[in-house]
Structures are given as structure tokens and as C-alpha cells.
Design a protein around this motif. Structure first.
Motif, PDB file in Angstrom:
ATOM      1  N   SER A 161       0.799  -1.227   0.000  1.00  0.00           N
ATOM      2  CA  SER A 161       0.000   0.000   0.000  1.00  0.00           C
ATOM      3  C   SER A 161       0.829   1.273   0.000  1.00  0.00           C
ATOM      4  O   SER A 161       0.289   2.364  -0.217  1.00  0.00           O
ATOM      5  CB  SER A 161      -0.940   0.012   1.213  1.00  0.00           C
ATOM      6  OG  SER A 161      -0.187  -0.013   2.412  1.00  0.00           O
ATOM      7  N   LYS A 170      -4.055   6.349  -5.772  1.00  0.00           N
ATOM      8  CA  LYS A 170      -4.910   7.034  -4.797  1.00  0.00           C
ATOM      9  C   LYS A 170      -4.923   8.550  -5.027  1.00  0.00           C
ATOM     10  O   LYS A 170      -5.988   9.181  -5.061  1.00  0.00           O
ATOM     11  CB  LYS A 170      -4.401   6.704  -3.387  1.00  0.00           C
ATOM     12  CG  LYS A 170      -5.239   7.278  -2.265  1.00  0.00           C
ATOM     13  CD  LYS A 170      -4.678   6.846  -0.923  1.00  0.00           C
ATOM     14  CE  LYS A 170      -5.493   7.433   0.223  1.00  0.00           C
ATOM     15  NZ  LYS A 170      -4.949   7.018   1.550  1.00  0.00           N
ATOM     16  N   LYS A 174      -7.966  11.119  -6.734  1.00  0.00           N
ATOM     17  CA  LYS A 174      -8.501  12.263  -5.986  1.00  0.00           C
ATOM     18  C   LYS A 174      -8.370  13.552  -6.796  1.00  0.00           C
ATOM     19  O   LYS A 174      -9.314  14.359  -6.861  1.00  0.00           O
ATOM     20  CB  LYS A 174      -7.756  12.394  -4.660  1.00  0.00           C
ATOM     21  CG  LYS A 174      -8.317  13.461  -3.742  1.00  0.00           C
ATOM     22  CD  LYS A 174      -7.475  13.574  -2.475  1.00  0.00           C
ATOM     23  CE  LYS A 174      -7.519  12.283  -1.671  1.00  0.00           C
ATOM     24  NZ  LYS A 174      -6.760  12.408  -0.387  1.00  0.00           N
TER      25      LYS A 174
END
Length: 413
Positions: A161, A170, A174
Motif C-alpha cells: 500500500s 490514490k 482524488k
């Protein structure tokens, strides 16, 4: 014709067939790999054994002949069965040594000698051979990006991650307010010849719109180790010989690779290499044909550009950042491990060589009007980014994600 000679000819018929198929399928300039050498040794042992049974153990020659051909029949039936019943198994869809096996799941404790990473690293791959989240339907994705490279893209021993590819997915989702998928096709030790193989042969490439390639460090490594020809042959001729196309061989290779990554998860390899560098002779001048190495790198980059244009892919190159620089502190020098058979180059020379590779990339991208993010100029050369010569820690991955997401945001928008 004597009975012994008839037995010997019958026993050697499989050898003749193997040699015939071998020379039909072998490409020009092929270098024997370990599997090839093992089969050659096995063939020699078999020929000697056949001669012994044909002439010295004549009473048992017919038994040996029956066992030989029954074994061959069983292997042929096994190969047919694998193709019929397991032809669609992801375990057998082995793309090349340039990608990880699918559906890996591993974790390990990380050595304390590596700064800026978690104590435990988790390493997984999905069904697409990528170190990324599983994806079932690309039609649900607005932007798809495939990141190709070596260990600096793979990002061991950073946990899943916190790799820069995971963070990029990620952050870009956004920024764009869209569904972005980032595939991590990085694997340790892969270089531009490997990347060409992925672009040519990876069956899921069709699902990706953007290609991001971080390369240079492993091309430099082939010069430092003087093994460019050997590694190129291994990459380009993977699975060309007839027996390397067999499902049974692919299954054994897949099972062999199923439970490990190329680079050890916990980073203990680096500890040993640091000690080796510390005890090696210091090199203050470049040995070997460095100009040839740069010409090879230039050609491979041009090939990559051509492949991406033929496949209508949007390409972004990134220059390779490293910790190397002139007048490094002793503390930072203690983090280094890069060395050669001759000895260890000074950080100044290593930095100069890496700059030359990066300049080749920048020059080509300028000439061919290809996007190029000069990542090497965007990152500081300290512990906030690196835990060794060139590999990124958690903070370094975050910095790369910030820089690349902003760069991609501008290009996509």
C-alpha cells in the motif's frame, strides 16, 4: 546389422529427434541457459547408459528400451492432459521472466539496516501478474496506467500500500475525481530489453492507456557486471526452444517461482552487498566500453517509443534518481552496496555514469517529442528518499507519487 547396434539405434532415436528439434527452433546467436545445459548433461548420461545396456548389459537392453519409450509416452500424455484440462489456468499463462507470477502473497520481517520502511513488508500480485489491487473489469476504469521498470518500480521492501504506484493511484484518482487504475509491472533486475518484451508480449497491455517507464539503473548494472549480452539473450529468446514451449516445462517454472520474489523481501541481500563493497578495491576510472553501453541504451529507448506508438499507447519516461553524488558523507556512503568484479566505483563516478544514462533519455525524448519526467532532478539525494544506492523508502515513494501525480494531472487534463 548386429542386434546390439539395433538396440543402440532404437535407444538413441529420441536423442536424434531432440537434437533435430533443438536445431530447428534455436535462434542464431543463442546462448545456452541453465535448463539447456541440464538437458545436455542428461542427454550425455542417457547416451552413455544406452551404450552400456546395448553392449555390456545385453540381457536387459530390451527392458531398458521399453522403460525409455513408456516414459516418453507418459510425458506426451501428461503434456496433452495439461493442455486439455489446464490450458486456461493463470499458473500456466507464464508471460516471461520479466513479470512476476500471478496471485503471489508473501510477507517478511525487514532488516533493521534499511531505513524508512515498515518492520514488516507485504508483497502480493494479482491475476494480471501485477503488484497492484485485483481488477476484474477495465470498463469501470476512467484512466488506466501501467508502470514498467525494475526494482525501483517494484519497490521492495516497501509494503504493497506504500509503493509509489499504489500511492499514485490514490492521489491521481482524488486529483482527477475519476476512477484511476495503476498497474505495477516492476520486477527486480529487469532492464530496457525486458521492458520491450513486456510491451510486445504482455496480453493485458491492451487494457492500459498510459505507459510509465522508470529505467536506467539496471541498464547501467549490465555495464557494471559486463553481462548485457548474456541477459539480453535470456530475455529475447525466452521460450523459443521447442521444449520451453511445453506446458509441463512452464508449469515447473511457474511452481519454482511461485513462492519467492526476485529480490529477497526483507532486504538481507543488501546487507551482504554492503559488506562486499566495503572490502572491495576502490575504482577511480571507468573500465569497459561505456560508449557502447550508452548506444545500446539509446537503441532500446527508441525501440520502446516505436512499440508504444505502434500500439497507440501514451508513453512517459522517468529518469532514474540515485543517492550517488560527489563528496558524499561517510554516513551516506555506508548505505551503498553497488560493486563490480573489479571493485567498487567511487560515488562521483557512479553519479557521472547515471547522469549520462539519464541524459540519453532526456535527449531522445526531446528529439522524438515524448513525455519525460526528470525525476532524478526532482528528488533530494538523502535518507528522506533512499535506503541504499537507488531504492526508495516510504517517504521516497510518497515524494515520487506527489511529483508524478501532478505531472500526469497536467497531461491528462
Amino acid at each position: 546389422m548386429s542386434r546390439q547396434l539395433k538396440y543402440l539405434m532404437a535407444l538413441l532415436l529420441p536423442v536424434f529427434l531432440h537434437v533435430l528439434l533443438f536445431f530447428i527452433s534455436i535462434p542464431w546467436g543463442y546462448t545456452l541457459q541453465r535448463l539447456d545445459e541440464a538437458l545436455l548433461l542428461l542427454m550425455i548420461v542417457y547416451i552413455v547408459t544406452a551404450g552400456i545396456f546395448a553392449y555390456l548389459l545385453k540381457k536387459h537392453a530390451i527392458k531398458f528400451l521399453v522403460v525409455t519409450y513408456m516414459t516418453l509416452v507418459c510425458l506426451i500424455l501428461l503434456e496433452i492432459s495439461l493442455r486439455v484440462f489446464f490450458g486456461n489456468s493463470p499458473l500456466l499463462r507464464y508471460h516471461s521472466i520479466a513479470l512476476h507470477n500471478p496471485n503471489l502473497s508473501m510477507q517478511a520481517l525487514v532488516t533493521k539496516k534499511i531505513n524508512g520502511v515498515d518492520d514488516v513488508v507485504k508483497f502480493t500480485t494479482n491475476s494480471l501478474h501485477l503488484r497492484s489491487p485485483e481488477i476484474r473489469n477495465f470498463s469501470d476504469v476512467d484512466i488506466s496506467i501501467l508502470c514498467i521498470g525494475g526494482s525501483t518500480t517494484e519497490c521492495l521492501p516497501v509494503t504493497d500500500s506504500k509503493t509509489w504506484t499504489a500511492l499514485l493511484q490514490k492521489e491521481l484518482s482524488k486529483k482527477l475525481d475519476k476512477n484511476v487504475y495503476v498497474g505495477n509491472a516492476g520486477k527486480a533486475a529487469m532492464f530496457t530489453v525486458s521492458h520491450k518484451q513486456v510491451l510486445k508480449n504482455y496480453v493485458h497491455l491492451k487494457n492500459f492507456e498510459w505507459i510509465v517507464i522508470l529505467c536506467g539503473i539496471n541498464d547501467l548494472a549490465t555495464f557494471l557486471r559486463d553481462d548485457y549480452d548474456e541477459r539480453s539473450t535470456k530475455q529475447e529468446s525466452d521460450a523459443v526452444l521447442y521444449y520451453k514451449k511445453l506446458f509441463l516445462v512452464n508449469l515447473l517454472q511457474a511452481l519454482h517461482r511461485q513462492n519467492y520474489a526476485t529480490q529477497d523481501l526483507g532486504g538481507y541481500y543488501i546487507e551482504n552487498r554492503r559488506l562486499k563493497r566495503k572490502n572491495a578495491k576502490i575504482l577511480t576510472e571507468i573500465y569497459g566500453d561505456f560508449d557502447l553501453a550508452l548506444r545500446r541504451y539509446r537503441k532500446n529507448l527508441l525501440d520502446i517509443i516505436q512499440i508504444c506508438r505502434e500500439k497507440n499507447k501514451k508513453l512517459i519516461f522517468m529518469t532514474q534518481p540515485t543517492l550517488w553524488h560527489e563528496n558524499m558523507s561517510l554516513d551516506l556512503q555506508g548505505m551503498l552496496w553497488q560493486s563490480t568484479l573489479r571493485g567498487s566505483y567511487t560515488p562521483k563516478i557512479l553519479a557521472k555514469m547515471m547522469d549520462d544514462y539519464n541524459n540519453v533519455m532526456l535527449d531522445i525524448c526531446d528529439q522524438k517529442k515524448v513525455y519525460c519526467l526528470d525525476l532524478a532532478k526532482s528528488l533530494p539525494k538523502n535518507k528522506s528518499v533512499f535506503y541504499d544506492d537507488c531504492h526508495f523508502n516510504n517517504s521516497g515513494c510518497q515524494k515520487i507519487s506527489n511529483i508524478l501525480s501532478e505531472y500526469l494531472f497536467e497531461k491528462i487534463e
